[in-house]
Design a protein around this motif. Structure first.
Motif, short mmCIF file in Angstrom:
data_model
loop_
_atom_site.label_atom_id
_atom_site.label_comp_id
_atom_site.label_asym_id
_atom_site.label_seq_id
_atom_site.Cartn_x
_atom_site.Cartn_y
_atom_site.Cartn_z
N GLY A 211 9.47 5.78 -3.87
CA GLY A 211 10.73 5.35 -3.28
C GLY A 211 10.59 4.80 -1.88
O GLY A 211 9.78 3.91 -1.60
N GLN A 212 11.37 5.35 -0.96
CA GLN A 212 11.43 4.84 0.41
C GLN A 212 10.18 5.11 1.23
O GLN A 212 10.04 4.59 2.34
CB GLN A 212 12.65 5.45 1.12
N GLU A 213 9.25 5.91 0.71
CA GLU A 213 7.99 6.15 1.41
C GLU A 213 7.13 4.88 1.45
O GLU A 213 6.26 4.74 2.31
CB GLU A 213 7.20 7.28 0.74
N VAL A 214 7.37 3.98 0.51
CA VAL A 214 6.67 2.69 0.52
C VAL A 214 7.54 1.70 1.28
O VAL A 214 8.67 1.42 0.88
CB VAL A 214 6.39 2.19 -0.91
N ARG A 215 7.03 1.15 2.36
CA ARG A 215 7.82 0.27 3.23
C ARG A 215 7.81 -1.19 2.76
O ARG A 215 8.83 -1.84 2.69
CB ARG A 215 7.27 0.30 4.66
N CYS A 216 6.59 -1.67 2.45
CA CYS A 216 6.45 -3.10 2.15
C CYS A 216 5.13 -3.30 1.41
O CYS A 216 4.20 -2.49 1.52
CB CYS A 216 6.45 -3.89 3.45
N MET A 217 5.07 -4.39 0.64
CA MET A 217 3.87 -4.67 -0.14
C MET A 217 3.68 -6.18 -0.24
O MET A 217 4.64 -6.92 -0.39
CB MET A 217 4.01 -4.03 -1.52
N ARG A 218 2.42 -6.61 -0.17
CA ARG A 218 2.09 -8.02 -0.31
C ARG A 218 0.76 -8.14 -1.08
O ARG A 218 -0.12 -7.29 -0.90
CB ARG A 218 1.92 -8.71 1.05
N ASP A 219 0.61 -9.21 -1.85
CA ASP A 219 -0.70 -9.45 -2.47
C ASP A 219 -1.47 -10.47 -1.63
O ASP A 219 -0.98 -11.57 -1.35
CB ASP A 219 -0.57 -9.88 -3.93
N VAL A 276 2.10 -1.01 2.91
CA VAL A 276 2.42 -0.23 4.11
C VAL A 276 3.30 0.94 3.68
O VAL A 276 4.34 0.74 3.04
CB VAL A 276 3.14 -1.09 5.17
N VAL A 277 2.86 2.16 4.02
CA VAL A 277 3.56 3.37 3.57
C VAL A 277 3.75 4.33 4.72
O VAL A 277 3.08 4.23 5.76
CB VAL A 277 2.77 4.07 2.44
N ALA A 278 4.65 5.29 4.54
CA ALA A 278 4.83 6.35 5.53
C ALA A 278 3.53 7.12 5.67
O ALA A 278 2.87 7.45 4.68
CB ALA A 278 5.96 7.27 5.09
N LYS A 279 3.17 7.44 6.90
CA LYS A 279 1.88 8.08 7.17
C LYS A 279 1.73 9.38 6.39
O LYS A 279 0.66 9.66 5.83
CB LYS A 279 1.74 8.34 8.67
N ASP A 280 2.77 10.19 6.33
CA ASP A 280 2.68 11.50 5.68
C ASP A 280 2.43 11.40 4.18
O ASP A 280 1.94 12.35 3.57
CB ASP A 280 3.95 12.31 5.94
N ALA A 281 2.78 10.26 3.59
CA ALA A 281 2.61 10.09 2.14
C ALA A 281 1.34 9.33 1.79
O ALA A 281 1.00 9.22 0.61
CB ALA A 281 3.82 9.36 1.57
N ALA A 282 0.64 8.83 2.79
CA ALA A 282 -0.48 7.91 2.54
C ALA A 282 -1.58 8.52 1.68
O ALA A 282 -2.05 7.90 0.72
CB ALA A 282 -1.05 7.41 3.86
N GLN A 283 -2.00 9.73 2.00
CA GLN A 283 -3.12 10.31 1.27
C GLN A 283 -2.76 10.58 -0.19
O GLN A 283 -3.56 10.33 -1.09
CB GLN A 283 -3.57 11.62 1.95
#
Length: 336
Positions: A211-219, A276-283
């Motif tokens: 959900g909102q933990e993912v900020r943005c994505m690009r290929d 680009v994701v929230a730091k706490d969810a990255a791992q």
């Protein structure tokens, strides 16, 4: 624009492309949908959000290790929809064929597109065919349009990027660009390099669960990872610091780049995402991504920093920093 003539560099996906888009198309076509400058348009149809993207494929050679222009056209369109947060559904195809093109080659390309659509879970629903005189095209060009539905919980926009967020790349970078270069120039390496051309719809489905933990994505296709990060830095008003030692890179690609004077961060990819994701969810996100074969080499490569707005810095293995600029022209034209 610095020149009144269109150059090959204007198709690089880098600074010259951005200059062309901003000075010619963006100012004359301006509207709220186009102005978002995403990998596709986010449209509202009733209560439903859909993504629509279009792309053209002029790659040479038409067949390369790991793929061909047909496979590339379907997967490239699917991945643009995924980058918008959409579940890909439908693809159209317009084919511009040069007089004298072989029917056997055309059949191979059509079959490849059909197989790719089945693999990516989309349908080829409409198309168009034009034939031009011999010498007026280079074999075959393919234009595609893709449509998908955006999940309710998804909102991937650069302005959602925040300082402290983590940057993930979903696999080893530069493989497509080097594979096409090697095929085009007749280069051989101890271990053959294969394009990463693949669909990322399952990656999109996985990321949507966060959900909102993912900020943005690009290929990171034309212009590579470095150019995509520069685009996101400009659009978000933040900056990025990327650690060189954390970038997943095949040893053959690394060695070839050193030999040829190339930078893998600017080479095209056709089966990777920058997320680009929230730091706490990255791992947790990286661990989940590594369970999929298409993203098994995912890694956190850096973080968002508000101290360097609009810039991308590379932290070298020696601890020094250098600016990663947007690709200026084109390391290798007609890569997709």
């Amino acid at each position: 624009m610095r020149t009144r003539k269109i150059l090959l560099g204007h198709g690089s996906g880098g600074r010259m492309t951005q200059e062309l888009v901003n000075s010619v198309f963006k100012k004359t076509w301006a509207n709220p949908y186009l102005d978002q400058m995403l990998d596709g348009a986010i449209l509202e149809v009733g209560s439903q959000r859909i993504a629509m993207t279009t792309d053209s494929f002029v790659i040479t050679p038409l067949f390369f290790p790991g793929g061909d222009i047909g496979k590339l056209s379907v997967y490239g369109t699917v991945n643009d929809l995924v980058a918008c947060g959409a579940r890909p559904l439908y693809v159209s195809a317009g084919l511009i064929i040069e007089e004298g093109f072989g029917v056997e080659e055309l059949e191979k390309i059509a079959a490849s597109m059909s197989k790719a659509a089945l693999e990516a879970g989309v349908q080829l629903v409409t198309g168009d065919t034009k034939v031009v005189e011999k010498g007026k095209a280079d074999g075959i060009f393919i234009n595609t349009t893709g449509i998908g539905i955006i999940r309710t919980e998804v909102d991937y926009r650069p302005d959602r990027i925040k300082p402290g967020d983590a940057v993930i790349v979903t696999g080893k970078v530069g493989e497509h660009g080097l594979a096409v270069l090697a095929q085009r120039e007749g280069l051989s390496f101890s271990t053959p390099v294969t394009s990463d051309c693949q669909p990322l719809h399952r990656v999109g489905e996985l990321l949507a669960r966060y959900g909102q933990e993912v900020r943005c994505m690009r290929d990171p296709t034309r212009g590579g990872v470095a150019t995509v990060l520069n685009e996101l830095a400009q659009q978000s008003g933040t900056g990025f610091i990327v650690r060189e030692e954390d970038i997943p890179l095949d040893p053959v690609v690394q060695g070839a780049c050193e030999m040829l004077g190339l930078d893998a961060l600017y080479l095209a990819n056709e089966g990777k995402m920058v997320v680009v994701v929230a730091k706490d969810a990255a791992q947790a996100i990286v661990e989940d991504l590594r369970q999929l074969p298409e993203s098994r080499d995912s890694a956190v490569i850096g973080y968002v920093k508000d101290e360097v707005p609009g810039l991308v810095l590379l932290e070298t293995e020696l601890g020094a920093h250098r600016i990663l600029n947007m690709l200026e022209s084109d390391q290798l034209p007609r890569i997709c």
